[in-house]
Design a protein around this motif. Structure first.
Motif, PDB file in Angstrom:
ATOM      1  N   UNK A 190       0.806  -1.226   0.000  1.00  0.00           N
ATOM      2  CA  UNK A 190       0.000   0.000   0.000  1.00  0.00           C
ATOM      3  C   UNK A 190       0.835   1.269   0.000  1.00  0.00           C
ATOM      4  N   UNK A 191       1.869   1.285   0.818  1.00  0.00           N
ATOM      5  CA  UNK A 191       2.712   2.485   0.890  1.00  0.00           C
ATOM      6  C   UNK A 191       3.428   2.730  -0.446  1.00  0.00           C
ATOM      7  N   UNK A 192       3.841   1.648  -1.076  1.00  0.00           N
ATOM      8  CA  UNK A 192       4.490   1.779  -2.380  1.00  0.00           C
ATOM      9  C   UNK A 192       3.487   2.275  -3.423  1.00  0.00           C
ATOM     10  N   UNK A 193       2.228   1.878  -3.248  1.00  0.00           N
ATOM     11  CA  UNK A 193       1.195   2.394  -4.157  1.00  0.00           C
ATOM     12  C   UNK A 193       1.027   3.903  -3.977  1.00  0.00           C
ATOM     13  N   UNK A 194       1.089   4.369  -2.718  1.00  0.00           N
ATOM     14  CA  UNK A 194       1.024   5.819  -2.452  1.00  0.00           C
ATOM     15  C   UNK A 194       2.145   6.544  -3.192  1.00  0.00           C
TER      16      UNK A 194
END
Lengths: 432, 308
Positions: A371-375
């Protein structure tokens, strides 16, 4: 070949035992990729010690595929530049070099003289423009960047923000406002953690701030053609430094900012004692080392922040950025090119799937990202991802000046003046 | 001595003449390995560095060209040269002072070769054997804002104690100089103990009989007769501190900002940026400062020894 213009200097150079002229010899094959690649060779590879296990697996996969061996030398991250430069200056070169992915440090390798031109290799056709730009000089491509690109922005603790009724920042005014709120409402929380012992201080003081001025390399081009100067009092460098000093004076930073570390930064954000820090994509691995990915995703968010709008700043990542030095051994140079073909070609998808990172080549499937990498991916595509100022002399010198600014030893204008001098010094060295 | 020489000369004059056999190269061969080592590892690099200090030599270009004093001018423009010289001198002075005062104190306390004293002598000598990098890292951890030293101070002081010893420019410089002194105080102590043991005990007994108290005996007997040890420790302390890199590098990296950026650290940073000419210029400055300080200092201390 290192050229020496005067006899006196020639004599000195012969005297200097550490400077091996033979190691600088040319005779590179500058080979093409035609024909069967050599096998049964041992190639040396220098790389940053923080490379992921998945990246090392990719390298080892080439060993199995090619029948060649890699003699891998780990370079400790804090001294990456010094160690490589020292060995390089002494005439020692690896067959494959993992090095910083920006034009400024690349220029310090004197690419025209010392690096193989990779422009005709297959990966160039599918490489991301930003990644390609990072390894290009004088219209020649010298590096393959496996990614992910280092996207700089601000990491924040979602719960701290929610409890204080705050929205994620988009500009430096937002940072100052959020800091003010947190200092008033949650005195136990450090609004912004600065890791002053590292070059990461450049992110908040400069990289993020100038992003919106450098869309399509506008600012760096203006510096390069002389229409603007780094130390222009109203320029983005000085203004960025002023904004940074303003945050420092406002008390937004940790008390031990000058001795702060990236490990403490990550730990503080995860446990909620820190509200924000500015860093790049590589901070995800530090956060992931503290908790499982789901917990990290639930705790931490990432946004692009620039002077007045959310523009992300992308630049080459020292992890997975590969150069091929000219060694004079045509067989090894050909094997090194085969290595590049392999890691950017048939094995790249496996690497992406294992590492779960944002690719830097088209024609591959982006794996399911944390998720953080998607951000981070969203921030770099929503805002106009801009390239870090790739000017000579802009790397280590800039971080040193920001560290002085953080310690209150220089004013924003003085810091910018010094960076301008460093730039001119490097430009003169190149012969521009 | 004089008569022996005269006799020898006369004897030689009266003796039957024999062909004189000289072996001019005989001694040279014994000295050759040492000469080669000194040439290869000291003189040649030193001369090369001195030459490179006046060249434009960078990682950006293969060309090396003379540029006169341009490297020094650039370093001065950047504020690196003057600042690094000042920091280096302060660092060396503090380190030398603490090292010698501490060493002299320990030598007095541990002079007698008792079993307990021998244990403590070994304990205080251990830091000399520890690598500078290890010492720097250990002390950086001890002096951290949340580190053991502050935790101890918090336990004994009302209201707790939080201070970033290595985060403040002044305390960071003093702290790393103390760490350098801590590392080398054992060596100074050993030299002072040797010096103290060489002083005849009768002198102290005579001074005591004359009514001199311990303090007076220390200043009027011990300190003057320790002059050779004092000369050695002062010179070694200063010259060693001038070329210090590892402790500072590990403890502060030259920071905060450039508060502990001594000449060696500044040179290392220039080198890391691929600016080899300016790095050589800073190295030359270190050598020049070492010579400028050491030669007059040794000369003055030796004159003092002769007077005493």
């Amino acid at each position: 070949m290192m050229r020496i213009r005067t006899g006196g200097v020639a004599a000195l150079t012969i005297l200097a035992l550490g400077v091996s002229l033979t190691a600088c010899s040319a005779g590179s094959s500058e080979g093409t990729d035609s024909g069967d690649p050599p096998t049964g060779l041992t190639l040396t590879l220098w790389h940053p010690a923080f490379d992921s296990p998945e990246l090392l697996d990719l390298y080892h996969a080439w060993e199995e595929e090619s029948g060649n061996k890699l003699d891998i030398f780990d370079v400790p991250p804090p001294e990456l530049m010094n160690v490589i430069q020292t060995k390089w200056a002494a005439g020692e070169k690896p067959d494959i070099l993992g090095w910083l992915g920006d034009p400024a440090p690349m220029l310090a390798l004197n690419p025209l003289q010392n690096l193989q031109d990779l422009s005709d290799m297959t990966f160039v056709k599918t490489a991301d423009a930003v990644a390609l730009n990072g390894g290009t000089f004088d219209d020649k491509v010298y590096s393959a960047q496996l990614g992910p690109l280092a996207v700089t922005g601000v990491y924040y603790n979602k719960k701290v923000f929610a409890d204080a009724g705050l929205e994620a920042p988009q500009s430096y005014d937002d940072l100052a406002s959020i800091c003010s709120t947190l200092l008033g409402s949650t005195p136990g929380v450090t609004p912004i953690y600065e890791a002053g012992t590292t070059g990461a201080v450049m992110n908040l003081a400069s990289s993020n701030y100038i992003a919106e001025s450098n869309v399509d390399s506008a600012f760096s081009d203006a510096i390069a053609d002389g229409s603007e100067k780094i130390n222009d009092p109203d320029g983005p460098i000085v203004k960025g430094f002023e904004a940074y000093a303003g945050l420092r004076d406002q008390g937004c930073f940790n008390d031990d900012a000058t001795t702060g570390t990236e490990e403490a930064q990550a730990k503080g954000l995860m446990d909620g004692s820190v509200a924000m820090f500015a860093s790049d994509t590589n901070a995800v691995s530090r956060l992931d080392a503290l908790a499982d990915a789901a917990t990290v995703d639930a705790t931490v968010g990432f946004v692009a922040v620039s002077a007045t709008s959310p523009v992300a700043n992308s630049h080459g990542n020292p992890s997975g950025t590969l150069y091929l030095p000219k060694t004079g051994d045509s067989a090894k140079e050909a094997a090194a090119r085969d290595f590049i073909n392999f890691v950017t070609g048939p094995a790249y998808q496996d690497y992406l799937d294992a590492a779960k990172i944002i690719p830097t080549f088209s024609g591959v499937t982006t794996p399911e990202l944390q998720g953080l990498m998607q951000d981070i991916d969203k921030a770099s595509t929503d805002g106009t991802a801009t390239y870090w100022v790739g000017l000579p002399g802009f790397g280590g010198g800039l971080s040193g000046e920001v560290q002085k600014l953080l310690a209150g030893q220089s004013t924003p204008q003085q810091a910018a003046d010094s960076v301008q001098t460093l730039y001119e010094q490097a430009k003169a060295a190149i012969g521009e | 001595m004089t008569s022996t020489t005269r006799q020898g000369r006369r004897g030689a004059f009266n003796a039957p003449r024999r062909p004189r056999r000289f072996h001019p190269t005989w001694h040279f061969w014994f000295a050759l390995p040492a000469i080669i080592l000194v040439l290869a590892f000291f003189l040649v690099p030193f001369l090369a560095n001195a030459g490179f200090a006046f060249t434009q030599w960078t990682a950006y270009s293969s060309d090396i060209t003379w540029n006169g004093f341009e490297n020094f001018r650039t370093l001065a423009d950047l504020g690196v040269l003057g600042h690094a010289v000042l920091i280096t001198l302060v660092y060396a002075a503090v380190s030398m002072l603490v090292q010698n005062v501490g060493g002299l104190f320990l030598a007095n306390a541990l002079q007698e070769p008792t079993r307990v004293n021998n244990v403590f002598r070994a304990v205080f000598f251990i830091p000399v054997l520890v690598s500078g990098l290890a010492a720097g890292y250990i002390w950086a951890a001890l002096l951290a804002a949340q580190g053991p030293l502050n935790q101890f101070l918090s336990a004994i002081l009302p209201g707790g104690f939080v201070y970033s010893w290595l985060g403040n420019p002044v305390s960071a410089l003093v702290a790393v100089a103390f760490v350098d002194a801590w590392k080398w105080v054992g060596l100074a102590m050993t030299v002072y103990i040797a010096g103290l043991n060489a002083i005849p005990k009768q002198l102290f007994e005579a001074a005591a009989l004359d009514g001199a108290g311990p303090w007076r005996r220390f200043w009027k007997v011990k300190v003057p007769l320790l002059a050779p040890a004092f000369s050695f420790n002062v010179v070694i302390g200063i010259v060693g501190a001038l070329s210090s890199l590892d402790i500072i590098f590990a403890a502060t990296g030259g920071g905060p900002g450039d508060a502990t950026t001594v000449l060696q650290v500044a040179s290392y940073r220039q080198y890391g940026q691929g600016l080899f000419g300016t790095a050589s210029a800073l190295s030359l400055v270190i050598a020049v400062i070492g010579v400028v300080i050491a030669i007059p200092l040794i000369s003055a201390l030796r004159r003092r020894e002769v007077r005493l």
